[in-house]
Every structure is written in C-alpha cells, then in structure tokens.
Scaffold this active site. Structure first.
Site, PDB file in Angstrom:
ATOM      1  N   GLU A 251      -3.935 -15.562  -6.282  1.00  0.00           N
ATOM      2  CA  GLU A 251      -4.873 -15.685  -7.410  1.00  0.00           C
ATOM      3  C   GLU A 251      -4.173 -16.548  -8.444  1.00  0.00           C
ATOM      4  O   GLU A 251      -3.221 -16.092  -9.080  1.00  0.00           O
ATOM      5  CB  GLU A 251      -5.184 -14.298  -7.996  1.00  0.00           C
ATOM      6  N   CYS A 285      -6.808 -16.174 -16.904  1.00  0.00           N
ATOM      7  CA  CYS A 285      -7.010 -17.207 -15.881  1.00  0.00           C
ATOM      8  C   CYS A 285      -8.460 -17.668 -15.854  1.00  0.00           C
ATOM      9  O   CYS A 285      -8.754 -18.792 -15.485  1.00  0.00           O
ATOM     10  CB  CYS A 285      -6.585 -16.664 -14.529  1.00  0.00           C
TER      11      CYS A 285
HETATM   12  P1  NAD Z   1       4.298 -17.421 -12.652  1.00  0.00           P
HETATM   13  O1  NAD Z   1       3.826 -18.025 -11.384  1.00  0.00           O
HETATM   14  O2  NAD Z   1       5.385 -18.096 -13.385  1.00  0.00           O
HETATM   15  O3  NAD Z   1       4.794 -15.918 -12.408  1.00  0.00           O
HETATM   16  C1  NAD Z   1       3.988 -14.917 -11.848  1.00  0.00           C
HETATM   17  C2  NAD Z   1       4.872 -13.862 -11.190  1.00  0.00           C
HETATM   18  O4  NAD Z   1       5.569 -14.462 -10.109  1.00  0.00           O
HETATM   19  C3  NAD Z   1       5.950 -13.285 -12.103  1.00  0.00           C
HETATM   20  O5  NAD Z   1       6.118 -11.919 -11.805  1.00  0.00           O
HETATM   21  C4  NAD Z   1       7.194 -14.075 -11.711  1.00  0.00           C
HETATM   22  O6  NAD Z   1       8.398 -13.387 -11.968  1.00  0.00           O
HETATM   23  C5  NAD Z   1       6.961 -14.239 -10.218  1.00  0.00           C
HETATM   24  N1  NAD Z   1       7.645 -15.394  -9.613  1.00  0.00           N
HETATM   25  C6  NAD Z   1       7.993 -16.565 -10.206  1.00  0.00           C
HETATM   26  N2  NAD Z   1       8.582 -17.381  -9.294  1.00  0.00           N
HETATM   27  C7  NAD Z   1       8.594 -16.722  -8.118  1.00  0.00           C
HETATM   28  C8  NAD Z   1       9.044 -17.036  -6.809  1.00  0.00           C
HETATM   29  N3  NAD Z   1       9.615 -18.213  -6.529  1.00  0.00           N
HETATM   30  N4  NAD Z   1       8.893 -16.124  -5.830  1.00  0.00           N
HETATM   31  C9  NAD Z   1       8.298 -14.940  -6.079  1.00  0.00           C
HETATM   32  N5  NAD Z   1       7.850 -14.569  -7.301  1.00  0.00           N
HETATM   33  C10 NAD Z   1       7.988 -15.459  -8.316  1.00  0.00           C
HETATM   34  O7  NAD Z   1       2.992 -17.272 -13.546  1.00  0.00           O
HETATM   35  P2  NAD Z   1       2.887 -16.726 -15.042  1.00  0.00           P
HETATM   36  O8  NAD Z   1       3.301 -17.813 -15.964  1.00  0.00           O
HETATM   37  O9  NAD Z   1       3.534 -15.401 -15.157  1.00  0.00           O
HETATM   38  O10 NAD Z   1       1.308 -16.459 -15.167  1.00  0.00           O
HETATM   39  C11 NAD Z   1       0.424 -17.382 -15.700  1.00  0.00           C
HETATM   40  C12 NAD Z   1      -0.350 -18.074 -14.598  1.00  0.00           C
HETATM   41  O11 NAD Z   1      -1.021 -17.101 -13.803  1.00  0.00           O
HETATM   42  C13 NAD Z   1      -1.440 -18.984 -15.120  1.00  0.00           C
HETATM   43  O12 NAD Z   1      -1.456 -20.180 -14.368  1.00  0.00           O
HETATM   44  C14 NAD Z   1      -2.712 -18.195 -14.875  1.00  0.00           C
HETATM   45  O13 NAD Z   1      -3.877 -18.987 -14.748  1.00  0.00           O
HETATM   46  C15 NAD Z   1      -2.376 -17.494 -13.605  1.00  0.00           C
HETATM   47  N6  NAD Z   1      -3.216 -16.303 -13.450  1.00  0.00           N
HETATM   48  C16 NAD Z   1      -4.148 -16.270 -12.453  1.00  0.00           C
HETATM   49  C17 NAD Z   1      -4.992 -15.173 -12.327  1.00  0.00           C
HETATM   50  C18 NAD Z   1      -6.049 -15.098 -11.267  1.00  0.00           C
HETATM   51  O14 NAD Z   1      -6.548 -14.011 -11.023  1.00  0.00           O
HETATM   52  N7  NAD Z   1      -6.432 -16.185 -10.631  1.00  0.00           N
HETATM   53  C19 NAD Z   1      -4.862 -14.112 -13.214  1.00  0.00           C
HETATM   54  C20 NAD Z   1      -3.904 -14.197 -14.223  1.00  0.00           C
HETATM   55  C21 NAD Z   1      -3.076 -15.287 -14.319  1.00  0.00           C
END
Ligand code: NAD
Length: 514
Positions: A251, A285
């Site tokens: 997502e 999001c």
């Molecule tokens: P992010 O991808 O930086 O991090 C999300 C999670 O992934 C965190 O827990 C982080 O620690 C973990 N993570 C980071 N790198 C990783 C890796 N290499 N392997 C495994 N885990 C890893 O995202 P963010 O900045 O925390 O969130 C914001 C983003 O999320 C925005 O782009 C937003 O649009 C998106 N988002 C999408 C939805 C949806 O339902 N489509 C909902 C909320 C947020």
C-alpha cells in the site's frame, strides 16, 4: 503537556521484543520534547520472534474459527472503551488533531466488525466441480500463510498496522509487526488490548528498529509481507520478497486528484474538499493534492475554497477544538517547505497559507493552496504528503480525466457533481484503486466491504473486503477420487482408452458438465 502516564508508557515499552540494551527516545510532536524511551530490537530478535510466533500460530490455526473470533469481539469492545487513551497516544506521537486520531482508531474497529461478520463465509471450505461428476469430489480450503510480517508507516500508525493485522490473525496466522519507530506507542497499545482480549501473547510480536535492518529481516523471514509506506521502499520489499518467492501486498503513495464537475454545488464541494485535502495535515496517502476545476468556475471555486481553508483552526492540543494538527517531523516539515518554496520561486501563486508556524509547535505548517503550478515544480507530480493543494483549470471532462490520470500513481480520487450517475461514470474512468463521488476519501475507505489499494506505483494487492482477508491465506484444493477413471485396465490399450476419453470430454462439454 502529554496526558500519558509513566505507568502506561513503561507497560508498553515492556511489550517490545528486544534482547538488546539499546533504547531510543520518541518525540512528543506538539512540543518537540521527549515522549517515551523504547527498546530497540535486533535482527536476531526478529528471528526469535518469528520462531516464537510460528509455534503459537500452529496452535491458533487449529482452533475453531469461532474461538478465534471471540477474541476480536472482546478487542472491538475494549478498543472503543479505551478510545481516549488511544487518541492521546496517537496525538502525542504523530501531532495529529484529535478528530484525525478518532477517525484513525475507527478504522480498525470497522475492519474488526467487518471480518467478525464475514470471516465465516470467506474462509469456509467450498465445493468445486470435480474432474468427472460423481467420480471426483473437490473442496477448496483456505490455509493460513503462517507468520505474516506487517511493516507500517508513521502517518496512521495504529490503523495501518491493525487494519491489516486483525484479518491476518482472524485467518489463522501469527504476526510480527514493525511499526515506524517514532510511532510505536499506539500499535503497542493496540497489542496490549488484543492480549487483554485473550490473544495468545506469543501470537503477535512487536519489534522496533530501523527499516532496512529490522524491517529487512522481517521480509527475509516471514511467510507473507503486508507493507504500507513509500513507493520507493515498496519496490525494494517486492524485490526482496520476490527473491524468496513469498507474497506481499504493498500500500504505497499517491498524488490524488479531485475533479469538480460543472454541475457541482460549489459551496458544498469546497467545504467537503477541504477535509479531503487537509485531514491529518495532508499526511494521508489518500489525501487530495490536485484539484481540477472547469475554466468557467475556477475563480468562484478558488475564492470559496480559500474561505473554507481560512476557517480551519490549527493548533496543538489534546481536545477536539482543533481541525488541523502538526506535521509529524522535521523531515516532513522540510519536504513541505521545499515544495512550497520551489513552487513560489518558479512562479506559482500562494492563495492562502505557505508558511511554517513555529509559534504553534516545531513542525506546524499552514494549510496551503497554490495556483499556477507547472510541471517543473516538484509539487506538480511528486507526493508532498502535507497540507498543500494545487488548483488547476480544465476545458472539458476528457481533459480533466486525462490530467487526473497523468501520473505514475493510482491510489485515490474524488469527483464532485450534482448528477451522481455522471460523476460516477467519470470516477470509473480514473486509474485509481478507490474513487469517491462527492467525498474526499472517507466513503471508500470506510466501506470495509469494498477493497482498497492502489494501481501503478501506488501498490499491489488490496486491504478490506474479501481480498483483505484472503491475501493472508493459501488456497488449497483437496480432491477425493471415488472412481478410477484415468488409468485404463491393463487389457485396454491406451490408444483405445484415449478415444473413449475424447468422446467423454465431448459429451461432458455438450451437456455442460465440464
Ligand atoms: P517508508 O517507506 O519510509 O517507511 C514505511 C515503513 O517501512 C517504516 O516502518 C520503515 O521503518 C520501514 N522501512 C523502511 N525501509 C525499509 C526496508 N528497506 N525494508 C523494510 N522496511 C523498511 O514510508 P513512510 O515515510 O514511513 O510513510 C509515508 C509513505 O507511506 C507515503 O508515501 C504515503 O503515501 C505512504 N502511505 C501509503 C498508504 C496506503 O495505504 N497506500 C497509507 C499510508 C501511507
């Protein structure tokens, strides 16, 4: 300022799976001061958690479904009873307004009650047509994946962990959860409520640590990955899961459009769109960052929309009197400031907002409306993920649809118009996983019987609806042969047998049996 007690914070910290002595301190977003000190997990802790959860999962999966569901009936009650504490935790660790916190905690409640109603129907064995009627009986079974890894972001830390984790558990899985480190308190409190509701403590493990290290270890060990976060990280996780041949749902981000049709009620549209653009200070999001308005209505809509934005009450506070809270971090504030400054420097007009508000708290930024945004500006197509919306005019509905679809993302969209049949037809032309008519996002997101997710760079798979549960299962066909049909007796040459089989295939097709 935070209303949280030390007793609660230390109970939650004790729930983290960690064998290290490393700790870190989270921030109370409204003040920038320290909030809670939490243990860090190591890669070895993820492996230990996987083993422990796996053992508990085998027992859990063998329980009758009704016994599993009983835990979630109690969880639903506890969650609504403890909603004020959950809202305090969410506000303290994200800086969101209280109404956004309430909206957030409602999602796992809706998801839980939806799967309480539907899980029996979705998971029950189904009869399938056998090879030859009467000769083979086939049942389709839904087996749990095993241990599901859930990795969630900071913007909706409770909803985007528990909205996904509840169906995984209902389907008979165990879960290793890694929330974002800054926003671990609300998921830890959710876990606490599940344990109080009777969930075996070993069935859900919460680990905390950096993304690539601890998150990466989850992707390297678990039997299925449910990820919510950025498209960049999602692509890395898909590749890592693909290399192990385990499934994942992703997502991801969005750059969501809103189309105002020429028959829209301008005042009502502006009032409703403000929520779709600025809920959770735009850190949603599904949030709408691009608004397309018919040329002839542009000035009237822009003025009405700006009036509505000016009515928003922004501030820090643990009460319901605030409409828009803070951004969640210095990093988010930097991105939002850069997008607006870049747009302004390249000629965009700021109709309202456009400034940080350090007087309210360290990470506040005003709800901002831009016009004159062009493709060379970063906010044109990059996700701002903050309280910034750009208004554009369009000449025809085809033009609006083309502009709305001109993005790699495909998460959410919104169409406003009095003729809802026409608006619905326009919505169906948009390449998005969810589209709302006369609403920003809540109608689709709150309708838990319908799947939610993204097309294109916005993700893979869906949460909510049947798929939100079935993605956590392996489908298995169990066929019982009652009559020998495929091996001819020794005295029948296979050439003769194949002729009679061909005749049988013809007859079965003609009679529509197979
Ligand atoms: P992010 O991808 O930086 O991090 C999300 C999670 O992934 C965190 O827990 C982080 O620690 C973990 N993570 C980071 N790198 C990783 C890796 N290499 N392997 C495994 N885990 C890893 O995202 P963010 O900045 O925390 O969130 C914001 C983003 O999320 C925005 O782009 C937003 O649009 C998106 N988002 C999408 C939805 C949806 O339902 N489509 C909902 C909320 C947020």
């Amino acid at each position: 300022m935070s209303p949280l007690t030390d007793g609660l914070l230390s109970t939650l910290a004790a729930r983290v799976c960690s064998s290290t002595s490393d700790t870190y301190t989270t921030v109370e977003v409204f003040t920038g001061g320290p909030l809670a000190t939490l243990p860090e997990s190591s890669v070895a802790d993820v492996h230990t958690a996987y083993e422990r959860v796996g053992r508990a999962q085998r027992v859990w999966a063998a329980l009758p479904l009704d016994d599993r569901l009983a835990v979630f009936h109690r969880f639903h009650k506890l969650l609504l009873r403890e909603r004020e504490t959950m809202a305090d935790l969410l506000q303290a660790e994200t800086g969101k307004a209280r109404r956004d916190a309430f909206e957030e905690l409602s999602e796992p409640a809706l998801v839980t009650s939806y799967y309480l109603r539907s899980a029996r129907r979705l998971l029950r064995p189904r009869k399938r047509a056998g090879l030859v009627p009467g000769a083979v009986a086939v049942r389709e079974l839904r087996q749990p994946k095993g241990v599901v890894g859930i990795i969630s972001p900071w913007n909706y830390p409770f909803a985007l962990s528990f909205g996904d984790l509840v169906p995984a558990l209902v389907a008979g899985n165990g879960v290793v959860l890694k929330p974002d480190s800054q926003t671990a308190l609300s998921p830890l409190f959710g876990a606490e409520l599940l344990y109080r509701a009777g969930l075996p403590v070993d069935l859900l493990a919460v680990v905390l640590g950096d993304g690539p290290g601890v998150g990466g270890a989850i992707v390297d060990t678990c039997d299925y990955i449910g990820f919510t976060g950025s498209s960049r990280t999602g692509a890395l996780i898909a590749a890592q899961a693909g290399a192990r041949l385990v499934g994942c749902s992703l997502e991801l981000g969005g750059k969501n459009p809103l189309i105002v049709l020429d028959d829209a009620d301008i005042a009502a549209t502006a009032r409703s769109a403000v929520r779709g653009c600025f809920a959770n200070a735009g850190q949603l999001c599904l949030s709408l960052e691009r608004v397309y308005v018919p040329e002839g209505l542009f000035d009237r809509f822009a003025a009405t929309f700006v009036d509505e934005v000016e009515l928003l009450r922004q501030g820090a506070g643990y009460g319901y009197e605030v409409d828009v809270g803070s951004l969640s971090s210095q990093r988010a504030l930097k991105t939002v400031s850069e997008h607006v400054d870049d747009a302004r420097a390249k000629g965009a007009t700021v109709l309202v907002g456009g400034r940080p508000r350090p007087d309210l708290g360290p990470f506040f930024y005003e709800p901002t409306v831009l016009t004159g945004v062009t493709p060379e500006m970063s906010c044109f197509m990059d996700e701002t993920f903050g309280p910034v919306v750009s208004l554009y005019s369009y000449s025809s509905v085809d033009d609006a649809v083309a502009l709305a679809n001109d993005t790699a993302f495909g998460l959410n969209a919104s169409v406003y118009g009095r003729d809802v049949v026409r608006a619905g037809a326009v919505a169906a032309r948009l390449r998005v996983g969810s589209a709302n008519v006369n609403d920003g996002y809540a109608s689709a997101f709150g309708s838990t019987d319908a799947p939610m997710g993204g097309m294109g760079a916005s993700g893979l798979g869906r949460r909510h609806g049947a798929e939100g549960l079935l993605r956590y299962t392996e489908v298995q066909a169990v066929a019982v042969k009652r009559v020998e049909m495929l091996n001819p007796p020794r005295w029948v040459p296979y050439r003769v047998f194949s002729k009679s089989m061909a005749a049988t295939l013809r007859v079965m097709k003609a009679l529509r049996l197979r």
